[in-house]
Design a protein around this motif. Structure first.
Motif, mmCIF file in Angstrom:
data_model
loop_
_atom_site.group_PDB
_atom_site.id
_atom_site.type_symbol
_atom_site.label_atom_id
_atom_site.label_comp_id
_atom_site.label_asym_id
_atom_site.label_seq_id
_atom_site.Cartn_x
_atom_site.Cartn_y
_atom_site.Cartn_z
ATOM 1 N N GLN A 28 0.796 -1.227 0.000
ATOM 2 C CA GLN A 28 0.000 0.000 0.000
ATOM 3 C C GLN A 28 0.833 1.283 0.000
ATOM 4 O O GLN A 28 0.311 2.343 -0.326
ATOM 5 C CB GLN A 28 -0.974 -0.017 1.174
ATOM 6 N N ASP A 50 -7.518 -4.576 -0.842
ATOM 7 C CA ASP A 50 -6.577 -3.672 -0.186
ATOM 8 C C ASP A 50 -6.722 -2.278 -0.788
ATOM 9 O O ASP A 50 -6.528 -2.087 -1.990
ATOM 10 C CB ASP A 50 -5.141 -4.173 -0.344
ATOM 11 N N GLY A 57 -3.903 6.254 6.102
ATOM 12 C CA GLY A 57 -5.097 5.448 5.878
ATOM 13 C C GLY A 57 -6.200 6.122 5.085
ATOM 14 O O GLY A 57 -7.268 5.543 4.879
ATOM 15 N N SER A 105 -3.354 -3.160 5.167
ATOM 16 C CA SER A 105 -4.467 -2.854 6.066
ATOM 17 C C SER A 105 -5.522 -3.946 6.133
ATOM 18 O O SER A 105 -6.126 -4.161 7.182
ATOM 19 C CB SER A 105 -5.109 -1.524 5.673
ATOM 20 N N SER A 106 -5.758 -4.676 5.053
ATOM 21 C CA SER A 106 -6.778 -5.724 5.100
ATOM 22 C C SER A 106 -6.258 -7.009 5.726
ATOM 23 O O SER A 106 -7.038 -7.913 6.031
ATOM 24 C CB SER A 106 -7.331 -6.016 3.699
#
Length: 199
Positions: A28, A50, A57, A105-106
């Motif tokens: 990311q 994702d 974020g 993040s996922s």
């Protein structure tokens, strides 16, 4: 899972005048670069699983996501049921390894779901024997991360392993095979898109 291959795929989409791109980014931190390349070419992008996001974020493109925590819970439940069915919950030679991908993040909630559901269903399992090892989503790094944990704990001969994707858990399986610990261990991955071709 290769950032270089990912950026080449974005460049190929641009070169082929794609009408749009749906993408699941492997890292990311590359989100802005991918979005900028596609915006410059006038190609709309949607992130899947994702998010394309900034370091804090903030999403910088439309996103279609998954409930990663619930997916992790499914893995945790499967491993817990296996542990119970094979009398491993109180076995002093058994431990659980959760492969994590803390930069995606996922994937963070997947590991949380795995841990929470496993400990909920196996409350008597010694949580001191639950280990975590971070990797980058690739089979090679999953192998290296898992092998380091296995080597550090020679007292454990039966491993339960779960992780954020299938690549990493295949790496862990190869590490178990190399250590001669695969016969009484169990590895659970996510996706089932590689296992069909594995021997």
């Amino acid at each position: 899972m290769s950032p270089e291959e990912y950026l080449r795929a974005i460049d190929n989409a641009i070169a082929n005048n794609a009408a749009g791109v749906v993408t699941c980014i492997p890292d990311q931190t590359m989100s802005q670069a991918a979005v900028d390349k596609l915006a410059e070419a006038g190609i709309p992008v949607v992130a899947a699983d994702d998010a394309l996001q900034t370091a804090d974020g903030t999403k910088i493109a439309p996103w279609v996501g998954i409930n990663a925590y619930v997916i992790g819970e499914a893995n945790g439940a499967w491993v817990a049921e296996y542990a119970k069915a094979n009398d491993l919950v109180s076995d002093p030679e058994c431990a659980l390894l959760i492969l994590t991908m803390d930069t995606v993040s996922s994937c963070v909630p997947r590991a949380e779901g795995e841990y929470d559901k496993f400990t909920e269903l196996c409350p008597e399992f010694d949580t001191a024997k639950i280990y975590k090892a971070d990797y980058d989503g690739t089979t090679d790094k999953g192998n290296i991360a898992a092998a380091a944990v296995f080597t550090a704990h020679p007292e454990i001969t039966k491993w339960l392993v779960t992780g954020a994707n299938e690549e990493g858990t295949i790496g862990a399986l190869r590490a178990l095979e190399s250590a001669g610990l695969d016969a009484e261990s169990c590895v659970v991955g996510l996706g089932a898109y590689m296992a069909e071709d594995a021997e």
